[in-house]
Design a protein around this motif. Structure first.
Motif, PDB file in Angstrom:
ATOM      1  N   LEU A 162       0.808  -1.222   0.000  1.00 46.53           N
ATOM      2  CA  LEU A 162       0.000   0.000   0.000  1.00 46.53           C
ATOM      3  C   LEU A 162       0.845   1.278   0.000  1.00 46.53           C
ATOM      4  N   LEU A 163       1.927   1.300   0.768  1.00 41.61           N
ATOM      5  CA  LEU A 163       2.727   2.524   0.852  1.00 41.61           C
ATOM      6  C   LEU A 163       3.891   2.522  -0.142  1.00 41.61           C
ATOM      7  N   ILE A 164       4.718   1.478  -0.113  1.00 50.44           N
ATOM      8  CA  ILE A 164       5.928   1.460  -0.947  1.00 50.44           C
ATOM      9  C   ILE A 164       5.576   1.525  -2.432  1.00 50.44           C
ATOM     10  N   LEU A 165       4.601   0.721  -2.860  1.00 50.82           N
ATOM     11  CA  LEU A 165       4.242   0.732  -4.285  1.00 50.82           C
ATOM     12  C   LEU A 165       3.523   2.021  -4.678  1.00 50.82           C
ATOM     13  N   SER A 166       2.714   2.596  -3.771  1.00 54.87           N
ATOM     14  CA  SER A 166       2.034   3.846  -4.115  1.00 54.87           C
ATOM     15  C   SER A 166       3.057   4.967  -4.305  1.00 54.87           C
ATOM     16  N   VAL A 167       4.049   5.045  -3.412  1.00 50.18           N
ATOM     17  CA  VAL A 167       5.098   6.052  -3.557  1.00 50.18           C
ATOM     18  C   VAL A 167       5.881   5.817  -4.845  1.00 50.18           C
ATOM     19  N   SER A 168       6.145   4.550  -5.156  1.00 50.02           N
ATOM     20  CA  SER A 168       6.881   4.212  -6.378  1.00 50.02           C
ATOM     21  C   SER A 168       6.141   4.686  -7.629  1.00 50.02           C
ATOM     22  N   THR A 169       4.804   4.557  -7.638  1.00 49.28           N
ATOM     23  CA  THR A 169       4.036   4.993  -8.807  1.00 49.28           C
ATOM     24  C   THR A 169       4.027   6.507  -8.939  1.00 49.28           C
ATOM     25  N   PHE A 170       4.094   7.210  -7.814  1.00 49.10           N
ATOM     26  CA  PHE A 170       4.126   8.675  -7.885  1.00 49.10           C
ATOM     27  C   PHE A 170       5.456   9.154  -8.464  1.00 49.10           C
ATOM     28  N   VAL A 171       6.517   8.373  -8.223  1.00 47.33           N
ATOM     29  CA  VAL A 171       7.815   8.700  -8.824  1.00 47.33           C
ATOM     30  C   VAL A 171       7.751   8.449 -10.332  1.00 47.33           C
ATOM     31  N   ASN A 172       7.214   7.293 -10.697  1.00 43.17           N
ATOM     32  CA  ASN A 172       7.044   6.897 -12.098  1.00 43.17           C
ATOM     33  C   ASN A 172       6.004   5.788 -12.175  1.00 43.17           C
ATOM     34  N   PRO A 173       5.072   5.816 -13.147  1.00 44.92           N
ATOM     35  CA  PRO A 173       4.180   4.662 -13.345  1.00 44.92           C
ATOM     36  C   PRO A 173       5.028   3.414 -13.603  1.00 44.92           C
ATOM     37  N   ILE A 174       4.574   2.264 -13.104  1.00 44.60           N
ATOM     38  CA  ILE A 174       5.397   1.053 -13.144  1.00 44.60           C
ATOM     39  C   ILE A 174       4.796  -0.002 -14.064  1.00 44.60           C
ATOM     40  N   ARG A 175       5.545  -0.388 -15.076  1.00 44.15           N
ATOM     41  CA  ARG A 175       5.093  -1.459 -15.971  1.00 44.15           C
ATOM     42  C   ARG A 175       5.160  -2.797 -15.231  1.00 44.15           C
ATOM     43  N   PHE A 176       4.103  -3.599 -15.375  1.00 46.87           N
ATOM     44  CA  PHE A 176       4.020  -4.876 -14.663  1.00 46.87           C
ATOM     45  C   PHE A 176       4.325  -6.034 -15.597  1.00 46.87           C
ATOM     46  N   ASN A 177       5.254  -6.867 -15.174  1.00 49.84           N
ATOM     47  CA  ASN A 177       5.599  -8.076 -15.918  1.00 49.84           C
ATOM     48  C   ASN A 177       4.701  -9.220 -15.438  1.00 49.84           C
ATOM     49  N   PRO A 178       3.802  -9.749 -16.318  1.00 47.48           N
ATOM     50  CA  PRO A 178       2.869 -10.814 -15.902  1.00 47.48           C
ATOM     51  C   PRO A 178       3.555 -12.040 -15.314  1.00 47.48           C
ATOM     52  N   ASN A 179       4.844 -12.207 -15.554  1.00 43.51           N
ATOM     53  CA  ASN A 179       5.567 -13.338 -14.973  1.00 43.51           C
ATOM     54  C   ASN A 179       5.557 -13.289 -13.447  1.00 43.51           C
ATOM     55  N   PHE A 180       5.315 -12.100 -12.887  1.00 43.46           N
ATOM     56  CA  PHE A 180       5.249 -11.965 -11.430  1.00 43.46           C
ATOM     57  C   PHE A 180       3.963 -12.558 -10.852  1.00 43.46           C
ATOM     58  N   ASN A 181       2.980 -12.855 -11.701  1.00 43.93           N
ATOM     59  CA  ASN A 181       1.705 -13.391 -11.202  1.00 43.93           C
ATOM     60  C   ASN A 181       1.905 -14.683 -10.418  1.00 43.93           C
ATOM     61  N   GLN A 182       2.820 -15.523 -10.875  1.00 40.84           N
ATOM     62  CA  GLN A 182       3.076 -16.777 -10.175  1.00 40.84           C
ATOM     63  C   GLN A 182       3.554 -16.516  -8.748  1.00 40.84           C
ATOM     64  N   ASP A 183       4.382 -15.501  -8.591  1.00 43.90           N
ATOM     65  CA  ASP A 183       4.890 -15.162  -7.255  1.00 43.90           C
ATOM     66  C   ASP A 183       3.784 -14.568  -6.374  1.00 43.90           C
ATOM     67  N   ILE A 184       2.839 -13.843  -7.024  1.00 47.17           N
ATOM     68  CA  ILE A 184       1.692 -13.315  -6.276  1.00 47.17           C
ATOM     69  C   ILE A 184       0.789 -14.459  -5.829  1.00 47.17           C
ATOM     70  N   TYR A 185       0.604 -15.472  -6.692  1.00 55.52           N
ATOM     71  CA  TYR A 185      -0.199 -16.647  -6.314  1.00 55.52           C
ATOM     72  C   TYR A 185       0.409 -17.310  -5.075  1.00 55.52           C
ATOM     73  N   ILE A 186       1.735 -17.433  -5.067  1.00 59.39           N
ATOM     74  CA  ILE A 186       2.421 -18.053  -3.928  1.00 59.39           C
ATOM     75  C   ILE A 186       2.187 -17.240  -2.657  1.00 59.39           C
ATOM     76  N   LEU A 187       2.262 -15.918  -2.790  1.00 57.91           N
ATOM     77  CA  LEU A 187       2.048 -15.036  -1.646  1.00 57.91           C
ATOM     78  C   LEU A 187       0.623 -15.160  -1.111  1.00 57.91           C
TER      79      LEU A 187
END
Length: 305
Positions: A249-274
């Motif tokens: 909620l905080l780290i990623l929101s601040v990161s987007t304010f610095v620059n919008p962040i392109r998401f690599n769908p390969n990270f979805n597997q790691d999100i499933y694990i989380l």
């Protein structure tokens, strides 16, 4: 390589001492002000140990290193959940409060689900990314979470425990010096680990998910392990759950304010694990000894790496 290794060792030393001072200061602050250790763990300690992620991600976002931004947060959260909580639970079974079992852990799962939806842009038609609008949504969620935590101050009834009273100067000195040690130590470990990894030719995604994620999670690791040895379950688990929520909620929101962040769908597997690991933690609260992470359950978490 040798000089980098020495800096990494110095970083570990700074992390260990910083974590010990932070836990001592935070616990004293809680007792002196009749505030529960869980609230302190979910806020002051969680923010302090998430500071390395904030620094690393802000720099990575500014430089357009999207894979490091996502790899750091997702990898750190998995490291927090499976390794840190697993080891802390093996050291000392973690007894949690009812609100943690029913509210804070499920909130962590919902926050991860929100990240999954926003990053993949299931509600829009653009390419997968976190825009500044998405960042604003995450920030609103963060402000709500802080409001929720502090609203508990009126509900919590902290048992009065005898302790040697310390001055506010000493307490806040321990907290601030501890946080500084964590930030400096985390930066030393991360920077010089990245140098070593780059020399070995590892990809940005792998560096983000492993070395940087583990490096920026070292403050959480040392803090929760120290808390476990001191049998302070609330700070041990509050630090992990709070940090995971802060990271998204905080780290990623601040990161987007610095620059919008392109998401690599390969990270979805790691999100499933989380999400799977967080769901397991919820189930663990109602199996074995209720509202307690038993050693065998902590072992399963650690084995689920």
């Amino acid at each position: 390589m040798v000089i980098s290794s020495l800096f990494i060792i110095a970083g570990f030393v700074s992390l260990i001492y910083g974590a010990n001072w932070l836990v001592d200061g935070a616990s004293s602050l809680a007792k002196k002000n009749n505030v529960s250790d869980l609230v302190i763990g979910l806020t002051i300690v969680a923010f302090g140990t998430s500071a390395p992620e904030l620094v690393v991600n802000s720099v990575a976002s500014y430089n357009g290193l999207s894979d490091i931004v996502f790899g750091n947060v997702i990898g750190s959260n998995n490291f927090n959940l499976f390794i840190i909580l697993g080891i802390a639970g093996l050291i000392y079974p973690i007894t949690v409060q009812s609100s943690t079992a029913w509210k804070e852990i499920p909130i962590s799962l919902l926050v991860t689900l929100l990240l999954f939806i926003l990053a993949n842009d299931f509600l829009g038609n653009r390419s997968p990314m976190l825009s500044r609008v998405d960042g604003a949504i995450l920030l609103i969620g963060f402000l709500w979470f802080i409001y929720y935590v502090f609203s508990r101050l009126k509900q919590d009834k902290t048992e009065v425990v005898p302790y040697t009273e310390q001055s506010n100067f000493k307490i806040w000195g321990l907290v601030l010096v501890g946080m500084s040690g964590l930030i400096i130590g985390g930066k030393l470990v991360v920077d010089h680990s990245v140098e070593v990894a780059t020399e070995l030719g590892l990809s940005q995604k792998i560096i983000g998910l492993t070395i940087i994620a583990a490096g920026t999670s070292l403050p959480e690791f040392v803090t929760s392990v120290v808390a476990a040895f001191k049998k302070n379950s609330d700070i041990a688990i509050g630090n992990v759950i709070g940090s995971n929520i802060f990271n998204v909620l905080l780290i990623l929101s601040v990161s987007t304010f610095v620059n919008p962040i392109r998401f690599n769908p390969n990270f979805n597997q790691d999100i499933y694990i989380l999400m799977g690991g967080t769901a397991f933690l919820i189930i663990a609260m109602f199996t074995g000894k209720r509202k307690k992470l038993d050693r065998w359950e902590a072992g399963l978490l650690l084995g689920g790496i």
